[in-house]
Each structure stands twice: as C-alpha cells, then as structure tokens.
Design a protein around this motif. Sequence first.
Motif, PDB file in Angstrom:
ATOM      1  N   ALA A 184       0.833  -1.205   0.000  1.00 38.96           N
ATOM      2  CA  ALA A 184       0.000   0.000   0.000  1.00 38.96           C
ATOM      3  C   ALA A 184       0.864   1.250   0.000  1.00 38.96           C
ATOM      4  CB  ALA A 184      -0.946  -0.004   1.205  1.00 38.96           C
ATOM      5  N   GLU A 185       1.900   1.251   0.831  1.00 41.14           N
ATOM      6  CA  GLU A 185       2.809   2.403   0.889  1.00 41.14           C
ATOM      7  C   GLU A 185       3.520   2.607  -0.444  1.00 41.14           C
ATOM      8  OE1 GLU A 185       6.785   3.931   3.347  1.00 41.14           O
ATOM      9  OE2 GLU A 185       5.935   1.933   3.716  1.00 41.14           O
ATOM     10  N   ILE A 245      -4.534  -5.752  -1.513  1.00 42.42           N
ATOM     11  CA  ILE A 245      -4.226  -4.503  -0.817  1.00 42.42           C
ATOM     12  C   ILE A 245      -3.731  -3.448  -1.801  1.00 42.42           C
ATOM     13  CG2 ILE A 245      -2.720  -3.437   0.896  1.00 42.42           C
ATOM     14  CD1 ILE A 245      -2.698  -6.191   2.343  1.00 42.42           C
ATOM     15  N   ALA A 246      -2.801  -3.829  -2.656  1.00 44.26           N
ATOM     16  CA  ALA A 246      -2.244  -2.881  -3.627  1.00 44.26           C
ATOM     17  C   ALA A 246      -3.309  -2.432  -4.620  1.00 44.26           C
ATOM     18  CB  ALA A 246      -1.070  -3.529  -4.362  1.00 44.26           C
ATOM     19  N   GLN A 290       2.442   1.731  -3.413  1.00 46.21           N
ATOM     20  CA  GLN A 290       1.500   2.205  -4.422  1.00 46.21           C
ATOM     21  C   GLN A 290       1.168   3.684  -4.258  1.00 46.21           C
ATOM     22  OE1 GLN A 290      -0.599   2.333  -7.784  1.00 46.21           O
ATOM     23  NE2 GLN A 290       0.746   0.688  -7.100  1.00 46.21           N
ATOM     24  N   GLU A 291       1.214   4.174  -3.042  1.00 45.12           N
ATOM     25  CA  GLU A 291       0.960   5.597  -2.813  1.00 45.12           C
ATOM     26  C   GLU A 291       1.950   6.477  -3.569  1.00 45.12           C
ATOM     27  OE1 GLU A 291       0.992   6.238   1.359  1.00 45.12           O
ATOM     28  OE2 GLU A 291      -1.065   5.548   1.671  1.00 45.12           O
ATOM     29  N   GLU A 330      -8.233   3.427  -5.298  1.00 47.23           N
ATOM     30  CA  GLU A 330      -8.550   4.561  -4.422  1.00 47.23           C
ATOM     31  C   GLU A 330      -7.848   5.829  -4.907  1.00 47.23           C
ATOM     32  OE1 GLU A 330      -7.183   6.086  -0.012  1.00 47.23           O
ATOM     33  OE2 GLU A 330      -7.494   3.932  -0.296  1.00 47.23           O
ATOM     34  N   LEU A 331      -6.601   5.668  -5.363  1.00 47.37           N
ATOM     35  CA  LEU A 331      -5.806   6.821  -5.785  1.00 47.37           C
ATOM     36  C   LEU A 331      -6.010   7.178  -7.260  1.00 47.37           C
ATOM     37  CD1 LEU A 331      -2.469   5.853  -3.980  1.00 47.37           C
ATOM     38  CD2 LEU A 331      -4.095   7.639  -3.295  1.00 47.37           C
ATOM     39  N   LYS A 333      -5.708   0.060  -3.094  1.00 43.51           N
ATOM     40  CA  LYS A 333      -5.032   1.355  -2.935  1.00 43.51           C
ATOM     41  C   LYS A 333      -4.910   2.062  -4.286  1.00 43.51           C
ATOM     42  CE  LYS A 333      -3.670   3.093   0.139  1.00 43.51           C
ATOM     43  NZ  LYS A 333      -4.218   4.206   0.978  1.00 43.51           N
TER      44      LYS A 333
END
Length: 454
Positions: A243-244, A267-268, A246-247, A274-275, A271
Amino acid sequence: MISYKLYAITDRSWLAENESLAEAVEDAILGGATIIQLREKHLDYNELRELALSVQKVCQKYKVPFIINDNVELAAEIDADGVHVGQSDTSVEKARKILGPDKIVGATAKTVEQAKTAEAQGADYLGSGAVFGTTTKLDAKFMTMELLKEITASVNIPVVAIGGITAENVGKLRGSQIAGPAVVSGIFAKKNKCRAAQNIISNFFGRPVIQCITNHVTVNSVANMVLACGASPIMAHNIREVAEVQENAAGLLLNLGATDDYEAMKIAYAKALELGHPVVIDPVGVSAIGFRRSFLAELLEIGSPSCIRGNYAEIRAIYENRMTATGLEAYETVHESGKLNEGATDIEEAALKLAERLCCIVVASGEKDIITDGNTVVYAESGHPMQKSLTGSGCMLSAAIISEIARNADSFGILQNAVMTCRRLGDAAAAAAEQIIKEEKGIFSFQSLWFDLI
C-alpha cells in the motif's frame, strides 16, 4: 485537449537511405510524440502535398495532431489539424481566418513582445528558441534560459522550446515551465526514433514508477521491459509494504501467476483504485485453473482495472467463467475436428463483451492482438511466432502496456496506449526475428535483439 508533451518536427535530410518519412513519423509516435509538424522546405507544392498526405495518414491512425509548417493553403486543402507560422510567414490572424476557429495555429516567438502579440492574435501555442543552438536553421539565435522563462511566464498558452534538443540535454529545460520540447534531429537523425522519443520524454518529465507484483519466473524480464519502456519498476509484493509503495507509484501491474502474493495484490489493487492509478491485470493461467479464476473474480469485486491483457484462452475463460485450456500456455482445448470446444465464444466477441461488462480495456493476445474498450475494436497484427518460444512474452507485453499508460496518461487514452504498445512490441519482434533467422541464431539472441529494438 492537445498535448505538447513531445512536439516532433520532421526533416527528411536526417533519414537513412530508403527510409520513408511516414515510417519515421510512425516510429516517433510509437515512442510518445504527441504532435507532428511537417517542415520540409525544399519541395514544390505538389511534392509537399503528396508527402503531407502520407504523414497525415499516419497521424490519423494514432489520433495525433498533424501540423504543417508555414503553408496555410496546403493545411486548408488537405484539412490538416493546423499550421505553424514564423515571424516572417503568414500572420496568426490571417491563418486563423483561413483555417477557422477549430484548427490549431502555432506561432514562433523569440521575445516577450512577440509572445504576447501572438497570443492576442489567437495563437494556440508558441514555439521558442533556439535553446541549444540548431543545425536546421543557420540564422537561429541562441535563447537564454532566462528569456525562455520570461516568455512562458508572459502568456497563458502552451510554449514549446526548440533548438538542438536531444535526450542528453533536454533535462536542462526543467524548471522553464514549457509544455514540452520540440525536437527535430534529436529524433529524426536517430536510427531508433521510437527509443529517441521515449528517452526525451523520460529525461524531461521523469520515469513513472510501476509497482509490479508478478510471477517469479519472469520477474527479471518484466522489470527490464518496464525500464525499456521508459518507466521505473519496483517489484514490491510484501503485504506490509504494497500500500505504501502504491501511494508513491504511478501504476500497478498484477500478474496472477504470483499465487503466493494474492493478499498483497488485493491490498495494492484497492489502494491503486482509491488513488486513481492505472492498473493492468495479467490473468495468467485462468484458462486452466479455477483457483485463479476465483481470485480474479474477488479482485473485480473491488473494482475494474484499466486493462486486462491475456491470451485468447484466458480472455475466453474470464468471459465464459470456465476452463478453456489444458495448461498455462495459449493452447485451447479443441475437438478432434480441430475446432474449439462447443460453446466457445468468438474471441473478438468475447473481448468486446468482456470490455463492455467490466468497463475496461481488454487486450486479447494471439495471432493478431485484439484491443477493445467495449465499443471500438482495434487490431495489432505484427509480431512473430518466435515470441511463443520465449518464456514470459505475454507478461512482458502487460508490463509494457502499464508502463506506457502511466507514462503517457496525459497524452493518449488507455485504448490508444494499449494499441500503440502492442504494435510497437510486435514490430520490434518481427524485425528481431527476421534478423535472427537470417543469422541462424537462437531464442536467447532473439530476446536480446527484441529488447534492443524496443
């Protein structure tokens, strides 16, 4: 919206013997050129018209704006997308009057005063330089970075910088606030114009980071393909980091062959959606393994990706939700008659309806690549059977597609990026195979040469 990310200006004097300008322009577009200007000074009207029509056809194929230098009459006659006028050419006002309000009119501006005047007269963009000197105009004067910044700050329309720009020096223009570089010899003097264009974009705008969760068999090839396409790979797959990662990434590649990483994929993926990051899913093995089909269904419950890229059997398996092959390759189950099993959907229909159902781009790779958004179907018919003997050729195509989508998101739509990528890799594979067969070399030589040509 017009993208000036890479403005390619033609000059046939740089081309190799027997190399057509139309072919060179197509290579530049496949490398990321977002607008093409035909500037050929030493042709009579009929010769220029014939050349313009050949280049215009290529630009229309890829939906890239086609601009003609100076010759407003020719631009009007062939319905070009616009014209670029210099200080000693037809005025912006006259060009606008001839071409109408919907065409692109660009103007040369070497001073702040010229820039403001052109904007006031209705110019859509400005070309300013020469920023590094030039070999295409002997009377061109060097423009300082300070003046370039003053020009970009003085107007509200895009400014492209021109003059001696190459992949090696384009980074010096960062901070100038230009919309993009305008390049002549930095593209057309190069043997590999596709790569030259790509390198210019990467060196000016930077390389987007692509998070890849892919199978272990092809991880190295996938990483190298992302690099070859002007992006930067990060092979992060631990559930505590995805997740971090992918941010801070620009895109996500999920290869369902990485079965140990399914929780990390979820999870990825969540994320990324979402982004608003682009995602390409490569459904490796769903044609033969129910477990993978079930997991893909779980992913699709979270949301739709930007693109699904699979072979014919995999795309049919997703659409029909059943086993369609007896292994992880594209060998589909068939009757003794040699025909597909009863009830098998035509692959084009399956791809089209699946894209419509999922609201995403579907790429069905095979003898010809079928690319669709659920409305339009486009084909990429290049490539070579030798690719089937190379482990992970499909995985690498998926990696290339996500790289190009992320790299050119502000220039081309997802469908167009997918089409351009399939054609680019297919053309490179065909050229590599031809040389390898001629030299009687093997599959590893093919892979090396394929990467070189990409």
